[in-house]
Scaffold this active site. Sequence first.
Site, PDB file in Angstrom:
ATOM      1  N   LEU A 166       1.017  -1.030  -0.289  1.00 24.92           N
ATOM      2  CA  LEU A 166       0.092  -0.240  -0.051  1.00 24.92           C
ATOM      3  C   LEU A 166       0.706   1.057  -0.166  1.00 24.92           C
ATOM      4  O   LEU A 166       1.876   1.304   1.042  1.00 24.92           O
ATOM      5  CB  LEU A 166      -1.304   0.234   1.061  1.00 24.92           C
ATOM      6  CG  LEU A 166      -2.272  -1.286   1.867  1.00 24.92           C
ATOM      7  CD1 LEU A 166      -2.211  -1.005   2.947  1.00 24.92           C
ATOM      8  CD2 LEU A 166      -3.400  -0.756   0.218  1.00 24.92           C
ATOM      9  N   HIS A 167       1.106   1.745  -1.157  1.00 19.57           N
ATOM     10  CA  HIS A 167       2.160   3.428  -0.735  1.00 19.57           C
ATOM     11  C   HIS A 167       0.366   4.647  -1.283  1.00 19.57           C
ATOM     12  O   HIS A 167       0.994   5.915  -0.980  1.00 19.57           O
ATOM     13  CB  HIS A 167       2.975   3.315  -1.901  1.00 19.57           C
ATOM     14  CG  HIS A 167       2.405   3.389  -3.258  1.00 19.57           C
ATOM     15  ND1 HIS A 167       1.939   2.296  -4.005  1.00 19.57           N
ATOM     16  CD2 HIS A 167       2.597   4.639  -3.996  1.00 19.57           C
ATOM     17  CE1 HIS A 167       1.692   2.632  -5.174  1.00 19.57           C
ATOM     18  NE2 HIS A 167       2.668   3.569  -5.295  1.00 19.57           N
ATOM     19  N   ARG A 168      -0.510   4.581  -2.081  1.00 23.47           N
ATOM     20  CA  ARG A 168      -0.946   5.619  -2.621  1.00 23.47           C
ATOM     21  C   ARG A 168      -2.051   6.376  -1.177  1.00 23.47           C
ATOM     22  O   ARG A 168      -1.893   6.129  -0.281  1.00 23.47           O
ATOM     23  CB  ARG A 168      -2.598   4.905  -3.169  1.00 23.47           C
ATOM     24  CG  ARG A 168      -1.806   4.662  -4.276  1.00 23.47           C
ATOM     25  CD  ARG A 168      -2.547   4.973  -5.876  1.00 23.47           C
ATOM     26  NE  ARG A 168      -1.762   3.817  -7.236  1.00 23.47           N
ATOM     27  CZ  ARG A 168      -0.818   4.349  -8.072  1.00 23.47           C
ATOM     28  NH1 ARG A 168      -0.433   5.314  -8.439  1.00 23.47           N
ATOM     29  NH2 ARG A 168      -0.768   4.248  -8.915  1.00 23.47           N
TER      30      ARG A 168
END
Length: 398
Positions: A226-228
């Site tokens: 996850l990074h958004r």
Amino acid sequence: MNDQLLGRVTDADLGPVICVVGARPNFMKMAPILRAMAAHVPALPVLLVHTGQHYDKDMSERLFEDLRLPTPDVNLEVGSGTHAVQTAEVMRRFEPVVDTYQPSCVAVVGDVNSTLACALVAVKKNVPVVHIEAGLRSYDRAMPEEINRILTDQIADRLYTTERTAQDNLAREGIASHQVCFAGNVMIDSVVFGRANARSVSHTLQACHVDPGVIRHPLGMGLVTLHRPSNVDHPDSLRALLGVLGEVATSLPLVFVLHPRTRGNIERFGLMDLIDPARMVLLPPQGYLEMLGLMAEATLVLTDSGGLQEETTALGVPCLTLRENTERPITVEQGTNTLVGSNREAILGAVKDILAGKGKRGRLPELWDGHAAQRIAADMYPWLKQRQADMASRLRVL
């Protein structure tokens, strides 16, 4: 200039192709292009510029090694910053490179800030812009990457697409078909190239001082990234997703490769207690070969990454994308990808189906065959020579 890329015979009349990399996804896309340019007869002269947008020095070096990328000829060392600051700083530092080397074109990949920044510098100096991975659209302008894609395509002279529907997107935006070449997906070239050397999950866990037995399970293991910003920058959104992942982990152990931004926000928002270390292994950012191994051995992947949607399709691994939209619809229509957003019921239902053997099997899209970069080099050389001839003709008239 990197002699190892130039080969024995090059076109002495052709200026260098400045190839730009800035962030992790660019490395995977540019590596096969550089190899194809070197293998072309005659070889295309290349100057590799790393903007330094990916500012973890150790991780950058590791990725370059995994992908067999040469040492960059120029490193702008831009580092982190807001979108405006980073874009402006790349432009400021890239302009003297263009002035010094007088390239035949500037080749950019993907949709990161470096992509747009370097394309803007080039076009303002009347240097042709080549955009590789053109025409992808999520139709979500809240994503900074969508703005980068649209603007880069508008100023590019040659556009290489990964899927046929991308040309339809470009046509709707007024880009002439003669500027566009459907070449296939260079990301898959790297998957094919690296698959044989991918690190096993056990190797990766042991290297991170984790007992592989923690994730041993009859159904295998899941991989999470996850990074958004929409998922990790807001406490409520991140808390909800971690809660759902915790529920998934009761049925399937998870390996969660933590982006620095995500780890920082989990700690800042006080959410670390939502992660059960007995069911969810947290790992730092991994090299390309480690990630390739984790994906290949996973029962399923939960991610908000665009690149992982493509890589899992190539590997035949079910992917659940934790976003409401995707700029890579072909991975949903033909591949193994399913959009589940952040909806708890959708996520848990899709996981249940996959664990019951009902996950999408998918198929490889057209020209995702490991040879996209060769097609790009084969097209780019005559295109550059024609532009060179046209320019010489115009100068003779003057």
